[in-house]
Motif scaffolding. Structure first.
Motif, short mmCIF file in Angstrom:
data_model
loop_
_atom_site.label_atom_id
_atom_site.label_comp_id
_atom_site.label_asym_id
_atom_site.label_seq_id
_atom_site.Cartn_x
_atom_site.Cartn_y
_atom_site.Cartn_z
N ASN A 6 0.72 -1.28 -0.06
CA ASN A 6 0.03 -0.09 0.02
C ASN A 6 0.76 1.19 0.03
OD1 ASN A 6 -2.37 -1.16 -0.14
ND2 ASN A 6 -2.73 -1.63 2.27
N VAL A 7 1.98 1.06 -0.33
CA VAL A 7 2.92 2.42 -0.52
C VAL A 7 3.55 2.41 -1.94
CG1 VAL A 7 4.89 3.66 0.58
CG2 VAL A 7 3.20 2.56 1.98
N PHE A 8 3.36 3.39 -2.48
CA PHE A 8 3.97 3.67 -3.98
C PHE A 8 4.69 4.91 -3.98
CE2 PHE A 8 -0.03 1.36 -3.92
CZ PHE A 8 0.27 0.13 -4.56
N GLY A 9 5.86 4.81 -4.74
CA GLY A 9 6.81 6.03 -4.99
C GLY A 9 6.66 6.43 -6.44
N TYR A 10 7.03 7.74 -6.56
CA TYR A 10 7.18 8.47 -7.79
C TYR A 10 8.05 9.67 -7.92
CZ TYR A 10 5.48 10.91 -12.17
OH TYR A 10 5.44 11.39 -13.48
N ARG A 11 9.09 9.70 -9.11
CA ARG A 11 10.08 10.29 -8.96
C ARG A 11 9.75 11.65 -9.90
NH1 ARG A 11 15.77 9.82 -11.89
NH2 ARG A 11 16.65 11.89 -11.03
N THR A 12 9.69 12.82 -9.37
CA THR A 12 9.48 13.98 -10.17
C THR A 12 11.03 14.53 -10.53
OG1 THR A 12 8.99 15.57 -8.25
CG2 THR A 12 7.07 14.45 -9.00
N ALA A 13 11.35 14.38 -11.51
CA ALA A 13 12.81 15.13 -11.85
C ALA A 13 13.66 14.63 -10.95
CB ALA A 13 12.75 16.53 -12.22
N ILE A 14 14.03 15.57 -9.78
CA ILE A 14 14.98 15.37 -9.02
C ILE A 14 14.52 15.03 -7.41
CG2 ILE A 14 16.76 17.03 -10.09
CD1 ILE A 14 15.91 18.81 -7.90
#
Length: 254
Positions: A6-14
């Protein structure tokens, strides 16, 4: 990417953001942790559709108010009309009543450090629904989680910890890439470091915060910059970082 249950990550540029799902009575109840760099709102809105469809989050939680963690905040709040939780000591920076200290580009060498004088360090004059984080019950919808005050990088920085699987969302209290180095940022070379040196005015306090996080013995680590880490590599990495700091042997980057 999926970080843990139930935990997700997403990278926004830096800079990284996180989604915590499975809250409340609905499987798709969720909260957003940080909002990434400026102009990332359209990408975030697109990214969450497969996970949550059109359901808006219960809230947005900010680890701190640096520009690369609040970049999409105003746009997302305009879209969702949800409350924003941030430590009470960070609110003046979010509202542009205070400006963060000037960067120190030569504290630790690296292209990202040299560029730091051009990074924004004031807030966004944000005056929407702000909920101060100041007590244990500040985040009532995050059952099984606790927030930890981890100052040093900023005065009101917080991290989040889920006890059942020892998952630590550390924000910038410690990170898993050498953020001062452009090469490391581009390649996402995985190694534990303290918070970005160019934007960390109180280094000694930041390392006391790292010691506080070390005492939690995290088994899963996701930070504001870098890639997730698991198991003994976390313990070994934090131990090495603290050892280098105590002996004054932290390696300077390029």
């Amino acid at each position: 990417m999926k970080i843990a249950e139930n935990v997700f990550g997403y990278r926004t540029a830096i800079a990284n953001i996180a989604y915590i799902a499975g809250l409340g009575s609905m499987k798709e109840d969720w909260v957003l942790i940080d909002t990434g760099v400026p102009y990332s709102a359209p990408f975030i809105l697109k990214n969450i559709k497969p996970l949550f469809h059109e359901k808006k989050p219960l809230a947005i939680i900010l680890t701190h108010a640096h520009f690369d963690h609040i970049g999409a905040l105003q746009t997302l709040v305009n879209e969702w009309n949800v409350p924003v939780y941030i430590h009470e000591k960070e609110i003046p920076y979010l509202e542009s009543k205070k400006k963060y200290p000037a960067p120190t580009p030569f504290k630790e060498k690296g292209m990202m450090s040299f560029l730091s004088p051009f990074y924004p360090r004031d807030g966004i004059d944000f005056h929407s629904i702000i909920k101060p984080i100041s007590s244990e019950d500040s985040l009532p919808f995050l059952m099984g989680w606790k927030w930890i005050h981890t100052p040093g990088h900023t005065v009101g920085h917080i991290s989040l910890f889920r006890e059942k699987d020892q998952l630590l969302l550390a924000g910038d209290a410690l990170i898993t890439v050498k953020q001062e180095s452009l090469f490391a940022v581009l390649t996402q070379k995985k190694e534990i470091h303290g918070p970005p040196a160019y934007f960390t005015p109180d280094v000694e306090t930041s390392f006391r915060s790292i010691e506080k996080l070390q005492s939690l013995d995290p088994k899963i680590l996701y930070t504001g910059h870098g890639v997730p880490m698991y198991g003994k590599e976390i313990r070994e990495g934090i131990n090495e970082l603290l050892s280098q700091h105590s002996t004054g042997s932290l390696v300077k980057g390029i």
